[in-house]
Design a protein around this motif. Sequence first.
Motif, short mmCIF file in Angstrom:
data_model
loop_
_atom_site.label_atom_id
_atom_site.label_comp_id
_atom_site.label_asym_id
_atom_site.label_seq_id
_atom_site.Cartn_x
_atom_site.Cartn_y
_atom_site.Cartn_z
N GLY A 1 0.81 -1.22 0.00
CA GLY A 1 0.00 0.00 0.00
C GLY A 1 0.82 1.25 0.00
O GLY A 1 2.06 1.22 0.06
N LYS A 2 0.15 2.35 -0.09
CA LYS A 2 0.81 3.65 -0.05
C LYS A 2 -0.16 4.68 0.51
O LYS A 2 -1.32 4.75 0.08
N THR A 3 0.34 5.42 1.48
CA THR A 3 -0.50 6.46 2.06
C THR A 3 -0.44 7.72 1.21
O THR A 3 0.44 7.88 0.38
N GLY B 1 -9.52 13.80 6.91
CA GLY B 1 -9.03 12.74 7.78
C GLY B 1 -7.56 12.92 8.14
O GLY B 1 -6.98 12.11 8.85
N GLY B 2 -6.91 13.98 7.60
CA GLY B 2 -5.51 14.23 7.93
C GLY B 2 -4.59 13.25 7.24
O GLY B 2 -4.85 12.81 6.11
N PHE B 3 -3.55 12.83 7.92
CA PHE B 3 -2.54 11.94 7.36
C PHE B 3 -3.16 10.61 6.92
O PHE B 3 -4.01 10.03 7.59
N GLY B 4 -2.70 10.12 5.75
CA GLY B 4 -3.28 8.92 5.16
C GLY B 4 -3.22 7.70 6.05
O GLY B 4 -4.10 6.84 6.02
N GLY B 5 -2.13 7.62 6.85
CA GLY B 5 -1.99 6.44 7.68
C GLY B 5 -2.97 6.40 8.83
O GLY B 5 -3.24 5.35 9.40
N ALA C 1 -5.74 4.21 5.90
CA ALA C 1 -5.02 2.93 5.88
C ALA C 1 -5.74 1.85 6.69
O ALA C 1 -5.96 0.74 6.19
N PRO C 2 -6.16 2.12 7.95
CA PRO C 2 -6.88 1.05 8.67
C PRO C 2 -8.20 0.67 8.01
O PRO C 2 -8.57 -0.51 8.02
N VAL C 3 -8.93 1.64 7.43
CA VAL C 3 -10.19 1.28 6.75
C VAL C 3 -9.90 0.33 5.60
O VAL C 3 -10.54 -0.72 5.45
#
Lengths: 607, 470
Positions: A531-533, A567-571, A575-577
């Motif tokens: 993956g990639k944030t 949601g701010g930072f991708g991680g 990422a959890p979703v």
Amino acid sequence: MINQYFQRKYIIGGIILLAGLVLLFRLFYLQVVNSSYKLSAENNSKREVIQYPARGLMYDRNGTLLVSNQAAYDVMLTPGQLDAFDTISFIKILGISLADVRSGIKKAKEYSSFAPSVFMKQVSGEIASVLQEQLYKFPGFFVQTRTLRKYPRNIAAHLMGYVGEVDKNIIGNNPYYQMGDYIGISGVEKRYEEILRGVKGKKNYLVDVHSRITGSYQGGRFDVPAKIGKDITLTIDADLQEYGESLMKNFTGSIVAIEPSSGEMLCMVSTPSYPPDLLVGRGLSHNFNSLSSDTLNPLFNRAIAASYPPGSTFKLINALVGLQEKVITPATEFGCQSGYAFKGQFLGCHSHRSPLDLREGIQNSCNSYFVNVFRRIMEDPKFGSTDQAFNNWRKHLLSFGLGNTLNSDLSGELKGFIPKDEYYNKYYGKDHWNFLTIRSLAIGQGELGVTPLQMANLTSAIANQGYYITPHVLKAVIGEESIDPAYLERHYTSIDTTYFPIVIDGMELAVNGGAGSTAGRAKIEGIVVCGKTGTAENPHGEDHSIFIAFAPRENPKIAIAVYIENGGFGGTWAAPVASLMIEKYLTREVKRKYLEDYIYNAEIKRK
Amino acid sequence: MRRGNIIANLDWITIMLYLLLVIMGWLNIFSAVYSEGHPSILDINQRYGKQFIWILAAIIMAIAIVLIDHRFYEFFGYILYGTAILILLAVLVAGKEINGSKSWFALGGFQIQPSEFAKPAVALALAKYLSTFNINSKKFSTLLKVGIIIFLPSLLILLQPDTGSALVFFAFVLPVYREGFSGAILIGMFALALLFILVLVSNELVLLASIIALGFIAYWLMVKSFKNLILAVLIFIAFFFISLGASYLFGNSLEYYPAALISMVLSIITYLILAYIHRIRKVGILMLVVAATVFYTFAVNYSFDHFLSDYQQRRVNIMLGIQSDPLGAGYNVNQSMIAIGSGGVVGKGFLQGTQTKLNFVPEQSTDFIFCTVGEEWGFLGTTIVIILFLYLFIRLITLAELQKEKFARVFGYGLVSVMFLHFFINIAMTIGLFPVVGIPLPFFSYGGSSLWAFTIFLFIFLRLDAGRKE
Ligand SMILES: [Zn+2]
């Protein structure tokens, strides 16, 4: 001498007059003396009853019923057959007022006096059956059965779209439709209208003066049987869709998941959404109005119609272009001191060890690294100018399906935006811009617009190591052999297959690389997630959280893009979703309840 | 009237009647096929809009005809007739088949029915032939030529097959009669035409019985001897019962038709012997006529059964109302009578007819246009239409009698006769007085061919009439 037979004119004239008299006598008998014909004429009314075919059903990829039908009853009126009737019991049965009856009759008369029109829409089955029994008391009225949509799962509203009554515009453009008919207005219902709707039929009945059917008109010679709509199977996984909707219930954003090997869309979530059964039947127009005036815009399908900058996920593309153009190798290293400084310009980065090679650059999502890569692409000596290097870079981007509609089978797809050199020439003047001017493109910010669908498709192309199949939601029309060949064709990107594993290594490290990995929250025990944030800068508020991923690494089954607005930072959220979605799809059940709870309890200020 | 002023020389009463009928027809077509989606009477997607175009074209034709010198029509009479025959032959070969009849030429978007135009052509040729100098109406060869002129096109039309249109040519017997040919021709032709239909429509036995009964009546009229009549009838009845008894004895069934036929032959032989003994010459001729009539019925039946294909037979049968439709014979006529009858005294009003609007009446804008008149305008309307037609016919007869040229007179009578027969048969069939043969009501029915042909027919005569005053 010549005219000796002139008196024969009397005989000829006499014959003519006599014949005329015979006709007049006969007509006098038919029209004046004999009244039985008048009675026959009154008993001689034709009623055309449209036979509405049941609309085709929709199933998900596992055979779960998504959309079915329910019966509805319209009270119809043919004003030409109207006669004095027992208004009191009529309004009692229908539960309406005398004024309603008057205005209804007036409206029907305005439409046509011979053709039936809808007097009252969608009365209940009980009312319909009571009315049906007493119909003889109300000449001119009859009950017509129609089918309405029913949603056993009540999910995927944007994807399936809804069915509504045709308007004047549609009737004017397509002679098939008549006042009161239903048509797919959006989504799959609209796109596959002709497959789903079937073909209307009609039955002609003779009815007497009391509106009772006395038989079929001309032995049914003009009857046309209705052709039932075809059922279809969608590529959607209902469980995954439902799960995605539940995960997103606190967020504004969307999830798009695709099976890379086939281009089949596994889910398409856009929130805020609405339960599809809101837009059925009598409540439709009221509910539609309140949905469309909602400030959160639940009718808007973000998955295909919202575009955002791709953020750091775009570093993957720049890495691939750099490798393809041979301006970097996997071993190329660049240093980073919390950012990139050049000619007085500075682009910040978070702190991490330095220098990094390509794989580590992706793992750490280093801004400095990718500004350097982008600089090499733009200053590539192969090309005479930044202009030409830029155009070549842009061409690579388009080959991933960016900057244009993908021509999926969803209507309302947005093109997104990838600027042309002209855009900068116009803004800065020709030869007055260089890599530095457009450096934000290196990290996926600035003048870029990508829809979640395009993002998922791009992920799918990386998972396939160089090609994608146009995403689509129609898996099969039941009873038909094949689907549109456009949804079987491979679209190759302009990047050689050999370069993909390097970037995929970086994606694997980003999730599973331990310290320095930006997407550790996406890690799933026993499944290699790549993956990639990304974080899309949002000038109006908190940044948007982005995550793209596919899994498993070998033989990928799912490619996914998650956008969470503000949601701010991708991680953090995306990422959890995405990770939970992958787990749900690949294992059918989610073991990481703590992660689920983390999402379900999220509180984000929506803007 | 001034010489050479063609406008002043035209008979404007006739023209006014013509225009009145055409406009009434158009309004009724509008009402018959009125569609709520197309409320304009000028909407050319609908029949009423098309009819308007055809009316305009007809008026242009009328003007063109009036502008041509009146001697043209006499001079080119045979050539126009010959052309019409060629076109009728051509339509049998290259025509477009609609409803089982090859009666139409398809030209671009619309169709032309040549049989309509053959009628004025026959009138021209007949007028030209009868106006030749020193013609002898008593000579058999003259009669034969007249017969060929009239019935050659009729025969070609029968082959299409279009029984109704073929039948109309019997109308030309009237001008022939007017020109001094024997009245027997008139009665004979009338009888033949009637018989022709009866053969196709009714039962053989009824037909034979009718011929025999007519034979007895004719005998009584000729001989005026009641005693002889009784004797003749008794002879026939005796033979009939003997034949019937024989059929029962040998065939074990009562065969009425063969019995009647055999007893007729035996009776004729007996009558001839008796006539010879008592020197009554007229009986011989009568017997000949009766025998010929019976033979004729066989011939019509035979040719119908053997020269027409099953399909064509069925079409003719449908046209004659024998096999009208799946709901049983007479459905169309019954619906038509309901529509007209339901109109009452004053009708339901313009556009208010339910029977024609709901398609209960077939061919409501063409052959059954009179239903709309009857339903929407009532007895008042139908009476006015009939009176207008009768007035037109009487007016035309009056004009025909004023002609100095025999050519113009014969042509005028031809016009009246054809128009009259169309008028009578068309209305009679809508009110159940005549089998349903599909022929249009002049000026009323929807369709370019019929309107144009009758316009041409009428205006040639008006041009000839105007020529009289020059
Ligand atoms: Zn860095």
